[in-house]
Design a protein around this motif. Sequence first.
Motif, short mmCIF file in Angstrom:
data_model
loop_
_atom_site.label_atom_id
_atom_site.label_comp_id
_atom_site.label_asym_id
_atom_site.label_seq_id
_atom_site.Cartn_x
_atom_site.Cartn_y
_atom_site.Cartn_z
N GLY A 174 117.44 72.09 -20.03
CA GLY A 174 116.00 71.95 -20.22
C GLY A 174 115.23 72.20 -18.94
O GLY A 174 114.15 72.80 -18.96
N LEU A 175 115.78 71.77 -17.83
CA LEU A 175 115.16 72.01 -16.53
C LEU A 175 115.06 73.51 -16.27
O LEU A 175 114.02 74.01 -15.85
CB LEU A 175 115.98 71.34 -15.43
CG LEU A 175 115.34 71.34 -14.04
CD1 LEU A 175 114.33 70.22 -13.89
CD2 LEU A 175 116.42 71.20 -12.96
N GLU A 176 116.13 74.22 -16.54
CA GLU A 176 116.12 75.67 -16.29
C GLU A 176 115.17 76.39 -17.24
O GLU A 176 114.53 77.37 -16.85
CB GLU A 176 117.54 76.22 -16.41
CG GLU A 176 118.44 75.76 -15.27
CD GLU A 176 119.76 76.50 -15.23
OE1 GLU A 176 119.89 77.53 -15.92
OE2 GLU A 176 120.66 76.03 -14.53
N ASP A 177 115.05 75.92 -18.47
CA ASP A 177 114.10 76.53 -19.40
C ASP A 177 112.68 76.38 -18.87
O ASP A 177 111.87 77.32 -18.93
CB ASP A 177 114.21 75.90 -20.78
CG ASP A 177 115.50 76.30 -21.50
OD1 ASP A 177 116.13 77.29 -21.07
OD2 ASP A 177 115.87 75.61 -22.47
N THR A 178 112.36 75.19 -18.36
CA THR A 178 111.02 74.95 -17.81
C THR A 178 110.79 75.81 -16.57
O THR A 178 109.71 76.39 -16.39
CB THR A 178 110.86 73.47 -17.45
OG1 THR A 178 111.11 72.67 -18.61
CG2 THR A 178 109.46 73.17 -16.95
N ALA A 179 111.80 75.91 -15.72
CA ALA A 179 111.69 76.74 -14.52
C ALA A 179 111.47 78.20 -14.88
O ALA A 179 110.65 78.90 -14.26
CB ALA A 179 112.94 76.59 -13.66
N ASP A 180 112.16 78.67 -15.93
CA ASP A 180 112.03 80.06 -16.33
C ASP A 180 110.65 80.33 -16.92
O ASP A 180 110.07 81.41 -16.70
CB ASP A 180 113.11 80.41 -17.35
CG ASP A 180 113.21 81.91 -17.59
OD1 ASP A 180 113.36 82.66 -16.61
OD2 ASP A 180 113.11 82.33 -18.76
N ALA A 181 110.10 79.36 -17.65
CA ALA A 181 108.75 79.53 -18.20
C ALA A 181 107.73 79.64 -17.06
O ALA A 181 106.81 80.47 -17.12
CB ALA A 181 108.41 78.36 -19.12
N TRP A 182 107.88 78.82 -16.03
CA TRP A 182 106.97 78.91 -14.88
C TRP A 182 107.13 80.26 -14.18
O TRP A 182 106.13 80.89 -13.80
CB TRP A 182 107.25 77.78 -13.89
CG TRP A 182 106.21 77.68 -12.80
CD1 TRP A 182 105.12 76.86 -12.78
CD2 TRP A 182 106.16 78.44 -11.58
NE1 TRP A 182 104.40 77.06 -11.64
CE2 TRP A 182 105.00 78.03 -10.89
CE3 TRP A 182 106.97 79.43 -11.02
CZ2 TRP A 182 104.65 78.57 -9.65
CZ3 TRP A 182 106.61 79.97 -9.78
CH2 TRP A 182 105.47 79.53 -9.11
N ARG A 183 108.37 80.71 -14.04
CA ARG A 183 108.62 82.00 -13.37
C ARG A 183 107.93 83.14 -14.11
O ARG A 183 107.30 84.00 -13.50
CB ARG A 183 110.13 82.26 -13.29
CG ARG A 183 110.48 83.59 -12.61
CD ARG A 183 111.94 83.94 -12.81
NE ARG A 183 112.30 84.10 -14.21
CZ ARG A 183 111.96 85.17 -14.95
NH1 ARG A 183 111.27 86.16 -14.43
NH2 ARG A 183 112.33 85.23 -16.22
N ARG A 184 108.03 83.13 -15.45
CA ARG A 184 107.39 84.19 -16.23
C ARG A 184 105.87 84.15 -16.08
O ARG A 184 105.22 85.19 -15.97
CB ARG A 184 107.78 84.08 -17.70
CG ARG A 184 109.25 84.43 -17.98
CD ARG A 184 109.48 84.63 -19.47
NE ARG A 184 109.13 83.46 -20.25
CZ ARG A 184 109.95 82.46 -20.54
NH1 ARG A 184 111.20 82.50 -20.10
NH2 ARG A 184 109.54 81.43 -21.26
N ALA A 185 105.30 82.95 -16.08
CA ALA A 185 103.85 82.82 -15.92
C ALA A 185 103.41 83.31 -14.55
O ALA A 185 102.40 84.01 -14.42
CB ALA A 185 103.42 81.37 -16.13
N ALA A 186 104.16 82.95 -13.50
CA ALA A 186 103.82 83.39 -12.14
C ALA A 186 103.97 84.90 -12.01
O ALA A 186 103.16 85.57 -11.36
CB ALA A 186 104.69 82.67 -11.12
#
Length: 270
Positions: free
Chosen positions: A111-123
Amino acid sequence: MTPSPTARRKSRTALAREAIRGRILRLEMVPGTVFSEGELAAVLGMGKTPVREALNLLTHESLVAVAPHSGYLVMPVTLRDIRELLELRLTIETLLARLAARRQEAAGPRGLEDTADAWRRAAAAVVATGVPGTRHRSGSRAGAGVGPEPLGWLGLGAALAERAGNGRAAEVEHYVLRHHLRHVCLAAALGDPRWPAPDHGALRAALSAGDPEAAASAVEAGVRALGAALVAALVPPVAARLGRADDDGFGTEPPAELLDLDLGTLLRDG
């Protein structure tokens, strides 16, 4: 139901804030540049009122400042700023990692990595436009030169902020990440960064084991690796601008002239 004039204005202000912040982060508005509210409103195709309100909000993010008798200033960035921000990231993110480990990260490492990946895509969407008129040394646009590696590291910090259970620390972390994203864009525009590939294995293990110190150590290693790549990319162009070799024996404390040069000067001078 028709939105009230106040609600509509707030919506326009939010849009203006997002647009201006994006332009600053991806260097379309170069650090150290002075501009007027009217000029910016014309560029954005917006009215002066939402732009003025957005700029007021962005002063609290330290992205712009009021320039007396001139309008506004895009906040400069120096190597000293970058170093101080890295020190702050180390403090905040090791705290967040310890808190997440003590909670054994309720959503789990995946779940942590999913959240990190969502932030990466937005950035990535924010910086993908690149920097019109500003070229990387290799000829590519600055925004286009960022790549997934540094965004992956920054996304991890955003994920920890969301999941550590400390709202105040999360506020500080999101402030830090916005500024660090601008620093990453500067490194891509001015230098030839060698970003370390994100490796979250040690953090995943520490979170699963509920080991706060191991989690903090894993995060610290990542922040230091990204910081070293950032500084290594920016010191040579700054040193060259000052007529010094970047291996001039600066030691642990580089001279003030190196630390305090506005990096926007290098972008404007091309």
